[in-house]
Design an enzyme around this catalytic site. Structure first.
Site, PDB file in Angstrom:
ATOM      1  N   THR A 155       0.817  -1.208   0.000  1.00 25.30           N
ATOM      2  CA  THR A 155       0.000   0.000   0.000  1.00 25.30           C
ATOM      3  C   THR A 155       0.856   1.265   0.000  1.00 25.30           C
ATOM      4  O   THR A 155       0.515   2.244  -0.653  1.00 25.30           O
ATOM      5  CB  THR A 155      -0.936   0.027   1.218  1.00 25.30           C
ATOM      6  OG1 THR A 155      -0.177  -0.270   2.381  1.00 25.30           O
ATOM      7  CG2 THR A 155      -2.050  -0.980   1.074  1.00 25.30           C
ATOM      8  N   PHE A 205      -7.456   3.272   4.447  1.00 25.26           N
ATOM      9  CA  PHE A 205      -6.755   2.299   5.281  1.00 25.26           C
ATOM     10  C   PHE A 205      -7.712   1.256   5.877  1.00 25.26           C
ATOM     11  O   PHE A 205      -7.372   0.571   6.832  1.00 25.26           O
ATOM     12  CB  PHE A 205      -6.015   3.002   6.424  1.00 25.26           C
ATOM     13  CG  PHE A 205      -4.814   3.783   5.968  1.00 25.26           C
ATOM     14  CD1 PHE A 205      -3.604   3.145   5.708  1.00 25.26           C
ATOM     15  CD2 PHE A 205      -4.891   5.154   5.794  1.00 25.26           C
ATOM     16  CE1 PHE A 205      -2.485   3.867   5.289  1.00 25.26           C
ATOM     17  CE2 PHE A 205      -3.773   5.882   5.387  1.00 25.26           C
ATOM     18  CZ  PHE A 205      -2.575   5.233   5.129  1.00 25.26           C
ATOM     19  N   CYS A 227      -6.114  -1.184   8.927  1.00 25.92           N
ATOM     20  CA  CYS A 227      -4.664  -1.334   8.746  1.00 25.92           C
ATOM     21  C   CYS A 227      -3.923  -1.075  10.059  1.00 25.92           C
ATOM     22  O   CYS A 227      -3.892   0.052  10.562  1.00 25.92           O
ATOM     23  CB  CYS A 227      -4.180  -0.372   7.674  1.00 25.92           C
ATOM     24  SG  CYS A 227      -2.412  -0.463   7.361  1.00 25.92           S
TER      25      CYS A 227
END
Length: 1070
Positions: free
Chosen positions: A291, A419, A426
């Site tokens: 990411t 996220f 996350c």
């Protein structure tokens, strides 16, 4: 990090759940194939593209059924917010993620919760590792890896072609390995990415595909299965190596691996088993870098496409940090940097979707849709973060300011979720956030970044996450001493170096090395300025100069001691307009020639004038007065000729050079008698499209209009209203004329050499027909400069007299008659002009842009064009008709032909509005219908999907309803019956069939009450056609305003400008 893998499969590949049989309102669904359902609806290589297009077509919600497996897609902010209630919905592990468990087991993102208790133990142990204090403690290790990236870019130099996605993958993979495990992967010390990275990508893609295959089919795919097992082994081997290294070399460093190996859960008193340690190490290696590398790549892309944002960020870094290395105390202290990252993640959420399921039978969408317990609901973050209800009508625009001054904090809950969310969100967000800030600060302290291809538009690649695809940049070291680094245009580069290759270096001959340096910089969308720049560069050696040619953007902040800027000049203009200091450009000597079109009154010559005046204001010395060329006028080329002559005269005196015709000459060497054909092997070019359909739309009595369909190159995307740029070849008849004039066979080969830059292929054998077909323009009108060159060639008294006569009234005798150099040479065969001189003076081949006449909702990988074919009597008086270069080329294509093409974005305003309640008022004639057809096709598909769509007005001009009423008996009739559009034709040769109106503007005036009604409903106005149509339509609209508001002429014009701001877009062509 537990949410990240969801972005590949959850919502894209099926998992088992029961069908919901009862709904308060049916969830829309696309047409399906019996038994298979929607198995082919989602693009297997780029799922998010299909999901995005379906969201545009069906709106906030739709469902797919793959082999009996139902999946619901939620695409709006309102649904994203509702589905973020963890009391009603929980994360669901998809079938694809179950395949990933073969390697990652019950790690943080693949564990079944609440069934598997290892997730809770690992989460409680590892969550504190990512608090602010611990992440701050990782700063030195982060900066260690960031310095390796910076050192690589610096050492390879500014001509190196950088793949930022690959280098950011190296950066983030090495950073998580070093920071979390104290283990060095040394990715920057190898040519290719580490084997782990390749194995990971292949494993994740195959896991998603396996989730869709019947077991019996999977068992027969022996080579695929073997590769799948080998990829798991490669990933496992790295994990085992990291563990073995730690056990062999213990460390006092309290890193994440240490916590995994020695930590005890405060709730259960248990530690992690060896298997759980391996699963979570693999989790961090995968999710800990994917990411962040995507976020950095998207951010660089958006900054380079938005020079004002890049300037503001650079100023913030320079003012608040300066030249010192960034440190932990800088994290979170740069508001504009934070805003840039937030906006990049809004438009480019690298994990673009997540999957939830209801804990009980429930309804969503304010009670509108019923969903059963366990149903897979895919929250489409990619589209939800573009919802105009939250982000406004400019939601597609990159605008960091929307995240500043409390606006981010004032957003409605759950509007920004790149996220993930909640308990399964996350875990490594603080790590990624700090790493991205430190990396961008350091990079922008050290480098000026420019795109390798200034015309690049975002393409996506999807594996585990989404990232920009085929995106390449150059990193120019920032130095106190200014310098120029000039990049050739995308066209020139693509012919000489692949995007992934190293930048080429030029070899300067001994003759050229002694010449004065000259920098020729251009900004060009249509190719006119680039063509003039190439001509200057080619001529330079003959005047005592060695030229370097490049885009204006390539020289931003690196100079030596038409309305909006062109795509490859925006950064330069942004830098220039924010330059400080009266002597900032002291020592620079410059000259400016501006190309434009007087049809665009408000913006004509604005940018060239700005550059000229700003240079002088900041201490630069003007060599000659600014030149101006009107592309819509007869004196366009003559204006450049005059300006060019004055430039050479001035700088030759300034630098004490003298003309040397041989210095800039192009040498031709015959290398083949033409008796053998050379077999040319072409590599697969991603810019090659394929012709699918080519059909005539008109009757034999009307000028021909054709409909063409192309399969786009892999990865290319478009929007309704965009352009398709075509690189044509000259008509064969014209090429044969040129061959005959120079006494050459089509199969003869030549080799070209030159001292200066050229757009011709040099230093290799090539057939003369290939040169004349594809590299030069043979039909463009000769310029007065060309006539001067012909006069200097050896010729007869009769030819000399004829040439002087042409020059005496150039506009009437040459330009208006479109007399080309070839026409003149054929008319006067005694003019002895060498082929080398001919190739030097004719312009290089230009691309032609055509409005796309389709919508991606119809077919995301195909486009259509609607074109006029120019085959008309030659106004030069020649017996043969005049053939349009590009239209003749396109007309002659057949299904299966390969064509060099690319998608180019149109003006930001020339796209259908996202508000479907706003009617479209479209005015066009002939092939100007092209973009309007795309708009209407899109709205028709949206209406067929069940969405409410306002009825639009189409004013269309042509000759006769039986001859050239394009699509009149097909799509236009269908869409009219569907209630999408009301077609108002104007037939110039059958006015009785169009309310007595012959032209578009006549019909607009006739139906003015409907036009006013559409305006009052929030209508958006679009005009496409010649400048004559555009001016006629505007004049009529002003007349309507004058009549309805009882205004004088000037006041009506002013009212038009005010009323139509943001609601009136034109696309003018000749």
């Amino acid at each position: 990090m537990s949410h990240i893998i969801d972005s590949l499969w959850q919502g894209l590949y099926p998992s088992s759940h029961s069908n919901a049989d009862t709904m308060t309102c049916p969830i829309p669904t696309p047409p399906a194939v019996p038994f298979l359902g929607h198995v082919n609806t989602i693009d297997k290589d780029l799922p998010i593209r299909s999901i995005d297009l379906l969201a545009h077509q069906y709106g906030e919600i739709y469902q797919l059924n793959v082999l009996g497996d139902k999946r619901v897609f939620a695409n709006s902010y309102a649904l994203q917010n509702e589905l973020s209630d963890e009391k009603r919905f929980a994360k669901k592990i998809s079938a694809g993620l179950n395949e990933v468990r073969r390697a990652a087991g019950d790690g943080l993102f693949t564990a079944h919760v609440p069934q598997e208790q290892n997730w809770y133990i690992a989460h409680r142990l590892l969550m504190p590792c990512f608090n602010a204090a611990n992440v701050y403690g990782m700063t030195d290790d982060m900066m260690d890896i960031i310095s390796q990236l910076v050192l690589k870019w610096d050492r390879f130099g500014s001509k190196d072609v950088i793949d930022p996605a690959a280098d950011f993958t190296r950066l983030t993979l090495d950073a998580i390995s070093l920071c979390a495990m104290s283990y060095r992967l040394n990715s920057f010390y190898r040519e290719d990415l580490p084997p782990f990275a390749h194995a990971m990508v292949d494993f994740l893609i195959e896991s998603g595909k396996r989730a869709n295959r019947p077991t019996i089919v999977q068992s027969l795919m022996t080579s695929t299965n073997a590769k799948y097992e080998e990829d798991q082994k490669t990933m496992g081997d790295l994990v085992n190596s990291i563990l073995e290294d730690r056990r062999t070399h213990p460390t006092d460093k309290h890193d994440i691996l240490s916590v995994m190996m020695t930590g005890k859960d405060k709730v259960t008193g248990l530690g992690l088993s060896d298997d759980s340690i391996k699963y979570n190490l693999l989790t961090f290696l995968i999710a800990g870098h994917e990411t962040t590398s995507g976020m950095l790549t998207f951010t660089v892309y958006y900054l380079l496409k938005n020079p004002e944002a890049l300037r503001k960020l650079r100023e913030e870094i320079d003012n608040k940090i300066g030249d010192r290395p960034a440190n932990a105390q800088d994290v979170g202290k740069l508001p504009y940097l934070i805003a840039v990252l937030r906006e990049s993640l809004r438009l480019g959420p690298t994990a673009p979707a997540r999957n939830v399921s209801p804990l009980e039978d429930t309804t969503i969408g304010g009670g509108k849709y019923f969903v059963e317990k366990g149903t897979s609901i895919i929250i489409n973050t990619y589209n939800a973060q573009r919802d105009t209800a939250v982000w406004g009508e400019d939601a597609e625009k990159f605008r960091p300011e929307r995240m500043l001054d409390g606006k981010f904090e004032a957003l409605p809950p759950n509007a920004w979720q790149p996220f993930g969310f909640g308990m399964r969100g996350c875990i490594g967000r603080p790590f990624a956030w700090q790493e991205a800030q430190l990396a961008l600060i350091t990079i922008l302290q050290r480098f000026d970044l420019v795109m390798h291809d200034p015309t690049y538009e975002l393409q996506l690649k999807q594996t585990l996450t989404i990232k920009p695809h085929n995106f390449a940049i150059h990193a120019l070291p920032r130095k106190d001493k200014s310098r120029v680094f000039a990049l050739p245009s995308a066209t020139l580069l693509s012919a000489q170096t692949a995007p992934s290759s190293r930048g080429r270096t030029g070899t300067i001959s001994a003759d050229a090395a002694g010449l004065h340096p000259l920098y020729v910089l251009y900004g060009s969308n249509t190719g006119n300025s680039e063509s003039f720049a190439q001509r200057l560069a080619s001529e330079a050696p003959a005047h005592g100069f060695r030229a370097s040619i490049g885009t204006l953007d390539s020289a931003s902040a690196h100079l030596p001691k038409d309305g909006l800027p062109a795509d490859n000049a925006a950064h330069f203009v942004e830098w220039l307009t924010n330059l400080e200091g009266d002597d900032a450009l002291s020592g620079v000597r410059y000259a400016v020639f501006g190309c434009g079109n007087t049809d665009w009154v408000k913006t004509y010559q604005r940018v060239p004038t700005l550059i000229d005046e700003t240079f002088e204001k900041h201490g630069a010395t003007r060599l000659v007065e600014r030149g101006a060329g009107n592309a819509g006028g007869a004196e366009f080329f003559e204006a450049f000729d005059t300006w060019e002559n004055s430039l050479w005269a001035k700088i030759s005196v300034e630098y004490g050079t003298s003309a040397n015709a041989k210095a800039g000459g192009l040498n031709v060497k015959l290398v083949s008698p033409g008796t053998a054909r050379a077999e040319v092997l072409r590599q697969r070019d991603t810019a090659l499209g394929t012709v699918v359909v080519n059909k005539l739309l008109t009757s034999p009595n009307a000028p021909p209009k054709r409909h063409l369909e192309f399969a786009l190159p892999e990865g290319a995307t478009y929007r309704a209203g965009d352009y398709l740029a075509i690189l044509p070849v000259n008509p064969e008849r014209i090429v044969r004329r040129a061959l005959a004039r120079f006494g050459l066979s089509a199969e003869q080969e030549i080799e070209l050499t030159t001292n200066g830059p050229t757009s011709l292929p040099v230093n290799k054998p090539i057939s003369v027909s290939a040169i004349l077909s594809g590299y030069v323009e043979l039909s463009q009108p000769a310029t007065s400069r060309d006539l001067d060159i012909l006069l200097k060639a050896k010729n007869s008294e009769t030819s000399t007299k004829a040439l002087k006569n042409l020059l005496s009234n150039y506009t009437e005798n040459v330009f208006k008659k479109r007399l080309s150099i070839l026409d003149i040479l054929e008319e006067h065969p005694d003019i002895e002009l060498p082929l080398s001189t001919f190739l030097q003076i004719v312009p290089s081949m230009r691309i032609r842009q055509y409005s796309i006449s389709s919508s991606p909702l119809w077919n995301a990988s195909h486009v259509t064009l609607t074109i006029s074919v120019l085959d008309a009597p030659a106004i030069s008086g020649r017996a043969e008709p005049f053939l349009g270069v590009a239209s003749t080329y396109l007309a002659g294509l057949a299904a299966g032909d390969r064509v060099q093409l690319s998608v180019r974005t149109s003006n930001a305003a020339f796209h259908p509005p996202t508000d479907l309640a706003a009617p479209l008022v479209m005015m066009c004639a002939g092939s100007g219908l092209a973009p309007m057809r795309g708009f209407l096709q899109e709205r028709a598909l949206q209406k067929q999907a069940g969405r409410a769509v306002a009825k639009s007005l189409l004013f269309f001009g042509c000759r006769n309803p039986r001859e050239d009423f394009l699509y009149g008996d097909a799509e236009l009739r269908e869409w009219s019956e569907l209630g999408v559009v009301d077609v108002r034709p104007a037939f110039s040769r059958a006015a009785d069939a169009s309310e007595g109106c012959r032209y578009v503007q006549d019909r607009v005036l006739h139906d003015r009450s409907d036009v006013v009604g559409a305006f009052l409903k929030g209508g958006k106005f679009f005009v496409c056609g010649s400048s004559k149509i555009a001016s006629g339509v505007k004049q009529v609209l002003v007349e309507i305003i004058k009549e309805t508001r009882h205004l004088e002429d000037d006041a009506a014009v002013t009212a038009f400008d005010e009323m139509m701001t943001g609601r009136y877009a034109t696309d003018v062509f000749e």
